[in-house]
Design a protein around this motif. Structure first.
Motif, PDB file in Angstrom:
ATOM      1  N   GLY A 150      -8.853   2.258  -7.341  1.00 16.01           N
ATOM      2  CA  GLY A 150      -9.913   2.462  -8.320  1.00 16.01           C
ATOM      3  C   GLY A 150      -9.525   3.357  -9.485  1.00 16.01           C
ATOM      4  O   GLY A 150     -10.340   4.152  -9.973  1.00 16.01           O
ATOM      5  N   LYS A 151      -8.307   3.220  -9.957  1.00 18.49           N
ATOM      6  CA  LYS A 151      -7.870   4.027 -11.100  1.00 18.49           C
ATOM      7  C   LYS A 151      -8.511   3.560 -12.401  1.00 18.49           C
ATOM      8  O   LYS A 151      -8.832   4.363 -13.271  1.00 18.49           O
ATOM      9  CB  LYS A 151      -6.340   3.939 -11.254  1.00 18.49           C
ATOM     10  N   THR A 152      -8.685   2.246 -12.514  1.00 14.58           N
ATOM     11  CA  THR A 152      -9.191   1.709 -13.778  1.00 14.58           C
ATOM     12  C   THR A 152     -10.546   2.322 -14.136  1.00 14.58           C
ATOM     13  O   THR A 152     -10.809   2.649 -15.293  1.00 14.58           O
ATOM     14  CB  THR A 152      -9.319   0.176 -13.679  1.00 14.58           C
ATOM     15  N   GLN A 181     -12.082   9.691  -6.425  1.00 18.79           N
ATOM     16  CA  GLN A 181     -12.332   9.379  -7.837  1.00 18.79           C
ATOM     17  C   GLN A 181     -13.104  10.521  -8.499  1.00 18.79           C
ATOM     18  O   GLN A 181     -12.811  10.903  -9.635  1.00 18.79           O
ATOM     19  CB  GLN A 181     -13.123   8.070  -7.965  1.00 18.79           C
ATOM     20  N   PHE A 185     -21.235   0.925  -8.653  1.00 18.71           N
ATOM     21  CA  PHE A 185     -21.035   1.594  -7.357  1.00 18.71           C
ATOM     22  C   PHE A 185     -20.889   3.079  -7.625  1.00 18.71           C
ATOM     23  O   PHE A 185     -20.636   3.498  -8.760  1.00 18.71           O
ATOM     24  CB  PHE A 185     -19.771   1.063  -6.659  1.00 18.71           C
ATOM     25  N   GLY A 186     -21.080   3.868  -6.581  1.00 20.33           N
ATOM     26  CA  GLY A 186     -20.813   5.294  -6.724  1.00 20.33           C
ATOM     27  C   GLY A 186     -19.314   5.531  -6.613  1.00 20.33           C
ATOM     28  O   GLY A 186     -18.617   4.754  -5.979  1.00 20.33           O
ATOM     29  N   TYR A 225     -17.808  -4.033 -17.263  1.00 19.74           N
ATOM     30  CA  TYR A 225     -18.537  -2.781 -17.078  1.00 19.74           C
ATOM     31  C   TYR A 225     -19.409  -2.439 -18.287  1.00 19.74           C
ATOM     32  O   TYR A 225     -20.430  -1.785 -18.159  1.00 19.74           O
ATOM     33  CB  TYR A 225     -17.565  -1.616 -16.831  1.00 19.74           C
ATOM     34  N   ARG A 232     -13.367  -2.067   2.548  1.00 22.68           N
ATOM     35  CA  ARG A 232     -12.133  -2.845   2.585  1.00 22.68           C
ATOM     36  C   ARG A 232     -11.737  -3.103   4.029  1.00 22.68           C
ATOM     37  O   ARG A 232     -11.936  -2.254   4.893  1.00 22.68           O
ATOM     38  CB  ARG A 232     -10.988  -2.064   1.921  1.00 22.68           C
ATOM     39  N   LYS A 275     -12.193  -6.422 -17.244  1.00 18.68           N
ATOM     40  CA  LYS A 275     -12.912  -5.394 -16.479  1.00 18.68           C
ATOM     41  C   LYS A 275     -13.773  -4.546 -17.410  1.00 18.68           C
ATOM     42  O   LYS A 275     -14.942  -4.287 -17.132  1.00 18.68           O
ATOM     43  CB  LYS A 275     -11.912  -4.473 -15.766  1.00 18.68           C
ATOM     44  N   GLY A 288      -5.526  -0.774  -6.174  1.00 16.79           N
ATOM     45  CA  GLY A 288      -6.841  -1.018  -5.617  1.00 16.79           C
ATOM     46  C   GLY A 288      -7.627   0.228  -5.288  1.00 16.79           C
ATOM     47  O   GLY A 288      -8.748   0.160  -4.789  1.00 16.79           O
TER      48      GLY A 288
END
Ligand code: ADP
Ligand code: MG
Length: 691
Positions: A296-298, A268, A262-263, A335, A446, A331, A294
């Motif tokens: 998107g820190k990871t 982010q 995803f972009g 990726y 979401r 995860k 949720g």
């Protein structure tokens, strides 16, 4: 008296003695300095004293002062009372205290007294009923022409405010001799601050409100500057080793982004930009990445790790629990599938042979990214070229784990992630030695999360509602605090609820249980079965706060929600609304305590983690907010982290400038500051004590 110094035991102050010294010590007052820094809680305004002949019979608040001419105690009758006559030369007035027997040994003829209160007339005589009274300190010297602010001190055990006031009054003239000045006139003038000794005096005996406000501001500034100097020193030390500069070329950026399906969101992108700028410098990055669960820190953390790999260096990602480490690892594998990046998982519970193999490969540089628990910090873990570390603190926020990665030579760049929204004021304090990036936007697609607060008596409706959702194919969480209502059961609240819910309310569905006392493997399997949709209702203690990512679970019921902190509830709520469906969070209040339910309403009103965190901080204070005092910063007695935010910023700017110009605070003009720093922090900030 002339020989009083700041560290003289309070016992030697005139009027104290051993037994009062002991009582004072119980409130933390041991030395002359402590006593001078024991400030009034508030002030009573003594109205301007008027002469008795000007009193009228209907004044709501008057103050007069005079000599006690006569006292009289009537212990019998329906309403026993004590009275005295007061004479100020212009006239006479009676002061009467019902049930005033306690006064008969305290108010005596010939004393000088000021009284204030409501004036009335009884049998043609003017009188004060139950007035406030005070023995006038020094009738000749007291300026009774002006309004006076009377300090009210917190009592020390049996020692009343008035006695403390007199002790302090006696030694206050010494303040300007005893207290050193911290800054020169020019420095103070530019910040509109009074000198410290004057401020301390004004805290006890202000001319007026404005003078007190100014004095308080000065002392709050002093607390902040000590704190920020400590932080600035820590910061200096953490960047004193060189780091590998890891420039992010367009090519590197493109290749990393191509890994994600995803972009990136705008938030982010911003965080990635800030991190890339840090990594390009030859000084270690020290950055805190915060964003709701949720957000998107990871992905952002993985970006930083991959920059290291692009430069043929290693990266390590550390999570607070094994479950989270495993989740991060899967995860990462997802990726990086089909890439040549070599990854490994290192947790406590691995077989010796497997572990030895990983350690060897890490040391030889044959693993690029390692994900793990604090097992990563073990002495045995050696890296060939560790350049980026990511520490995911999740809810363990506040218990700072100074990243203790063993890296020789160059220091690694460090990114700390937290899902706890940190009020801006705490970001400057507890995390004050870090730069901060914020992800304040959720990835697209979401659903919305609606939050409702209800009383426990309506639990049957809640069950009905959840059954409806289950019938639609959804999944639900039921979250319980650790202890049961009964409090005497051996079972946790989650365990006993599990037994009930699985039998009755949700008999036809598979119900699962997860709580912190279960072995990790069992927790893991409960989570897996829930994630696979096999378990439809998961009864949980707060362990679900971290880790679980189940997009199909869109209902959460938190029972006895008032027992959780707001920030914690917000994190729990972050477990739902991870899919496209709209989610519902039901906070069931077990108590009718209005403050408890009011607190919950904040959550129903906003989804903004920062607003919630700030409300939480206001409601519970910083100590509670962290659930620990381990943050190692000096305690704030005067300054208020929220109200004094602007002052905090000024002090921070000043402290960093001081440390930049004088890195070990040893210049002659900083001698006092240095001594105060040593007093506040001891050896913890690495200043050499001798000095
Ligand atoms: P956090 O660590 O902040 O809790 P994660 O990084 O685990 O959040 O991301 C949560 C979910 O959102 C993951 O399933 C992830 O794949 C997804 N995600 C992250 N960033 C984006 C994005 N930019 N667009 C779409 N989905 C995203
Ligand atoms: Mg995460």
């Amino acid at each position: 008296m002339a020989s009083l110094e700041l560290d003289t035991p309070v016992q030697y102050v005139k009027g104290v003695g051993p037994s009062r010294a002991e009582q004072l010590a119980r409130s933390g007052v041991r030395t002359v300095e402590d006593l001078l820094l024991y400030f009034p809680r508030r002030f009573n305004l003594r109205r301007q004293v008027q002469s008795i002949k000007t009193l009228r019979g209907d004044e709501p608040a008057a103050t007069v002062a005079g000599v006690v001419r006569e006292t009289n105690y009537k212990p019998f009758g329906r309403k026993p009372y004590f009275e005295c006559g007061l004479d100020d030369g212009s006239g006479w007035v009676v002061a009467k205290w019902f049930h005033g027997g306690y006064l008969k040994d305290r108010i005596k003829s010939d004393m000088h007294l000021a009284i204030s209160g409501k004036v009335s007339v009884y049998r043609e005589t003017l009188q004060f009923i139950n007035p406030r009274w005070e023995v006038i300190w020094d009738p000749a010297g007291t300026n009774l022409d002006a309004d006076e602010l009377l300090p009210v001190y917190p009592t020390c055990g049996p020692l009343p405010s008035g006695l403390i006031a007199n002790l302090i009054k006696r030694i206050l003239p010494e303040a300007s001799r005893l207290f050193a000045r911290w800054f020169d006139d020019e420095y103070l003038r530019r910040r509109d601050l009074p000198p410290r000794p004057a401020a301390i005096a004004a805290m006890h005996q202000p001319e007026d409100n404005a003078a007190w406000t100014l004095a308080r501001r000065r002392l709050a500034y002093d607390e902040f500057i000590l704190m920020q100097l400590g932080i600035a020193l820590q910061r200096m030390r953490s960047v004193s080793r060189p780091a590998h500069p890891l420039a992010v070329s367009d090519e590197i950026d493109r290749r990393i982004r191509a890994r994600f399906p995803f972009g990136l969101t705008a938030a982010q992108d911003r965080a990635v930009g800030e991190i890339a700028a840090d990594l390009a410098r030859p000084r270690p990055m020290n950055r805190l990445l915060q964003g709701d669960v949720g957000s998107g820190k990871t992905v952002v953390a993985l970006y930083a790790a991959l920059v290291a790999i692009a430069h043929r260096k290693q990266a390590a990602i550390m999570a607070p629990t094994e479950i989270l480490a495993r989740q991060h690892y899967s995860k990462v594998e997802q990726y990086l599938a089909k890439s040549r990046v070599r990854t490994a998982l290192l947790v406590g519970a691995q077989r010796a042979a497997e572990r030895a193999d990983i350690l060897e490969k890490l040391a030889a540089g044959r693993i690029d990214i390692v994900v793990g628990t604090h097992a990563l910090l073990s002495e045995k873990v050696r890296f060939r070229s560790l350049a980026v570390t990511v520490v995911d603190e999740q809810h363990k926020f506040g218990v700072r784990q100074r990243s203790g990665f063993k890296a020789k030579g160059y220091a690694p760049h460090c990114l700390v992630m937290t899902a706890t929204p940190i009020p801006r004021t705490l970001a400057l304090t507890v995390f004050g030695d870090l730069d901060v990036s914020v992800i304040d936007e959720m990835p697209p697609g979401r659903g919305r999360t609606e939050t409702r607060c209800i009383e426990k008596s309506r639990m049957p409706e809640v069950i009905e509602f959840v059954r409806g959702r289950l019938a639609d194919g959804q999944q639900a969480y039921f979250v319980y605090p650790l202890v049961t209502d009964a409090g005497n059961s051996q079972l946790t609240a989650a365990q006993s609820a599990y037994e009930e819910l699985s039998k009755d309310a949700f008999g036809e569905y598979t119900v699962g249980l997860i709580h912190g006392q279960m072995p990790t493997a069992e927790q893991q399997s409960a989570m897996n079965r829930f994630a696979a949709g096999e378990v439809r209702v998961l009864v949980a203690s707060t362990v679900v706060e971290v880790g679980l990512d189940v997009p199909n679970a869109n209902v959460m019921v938190v029972v006895n929600a008032e027992r959780f902190g707001l920030a914690q509830l917000h994190q729990l709520r972050g477990r739902i609304g991870r899919g496209a469906e709209n989610a519902v969070c039901i906070l069931v209040a077990g108590s009718k305590n209005p403050i408890a339910t009011e607190r919950l309403r904040v959550l129903a009103e906003t989804n903004d983690g920062f607003k919630i965190a700030e409300a939480d901080l206001r409601l519970r204070g910083p100590g509670e907010f962290f659930g620990t005092r381990q943050h190692g910063l000096p305690e704030l007695k005067i300054a208020d982290l929220i109200e004094d935010y602007e002052l905090l910023r000024i002090a921070r700017r000043d402290a960093f400038a001081i440390v930049r110009a004088d890195p070990d605070i040893s210049a002659p003009e900083h001698l006092t500051l240095r001594a105060e720093m040593l007093k506040a922090y001891g050896g913890r900030v690495g200043l050499i004590a001798e000095g």
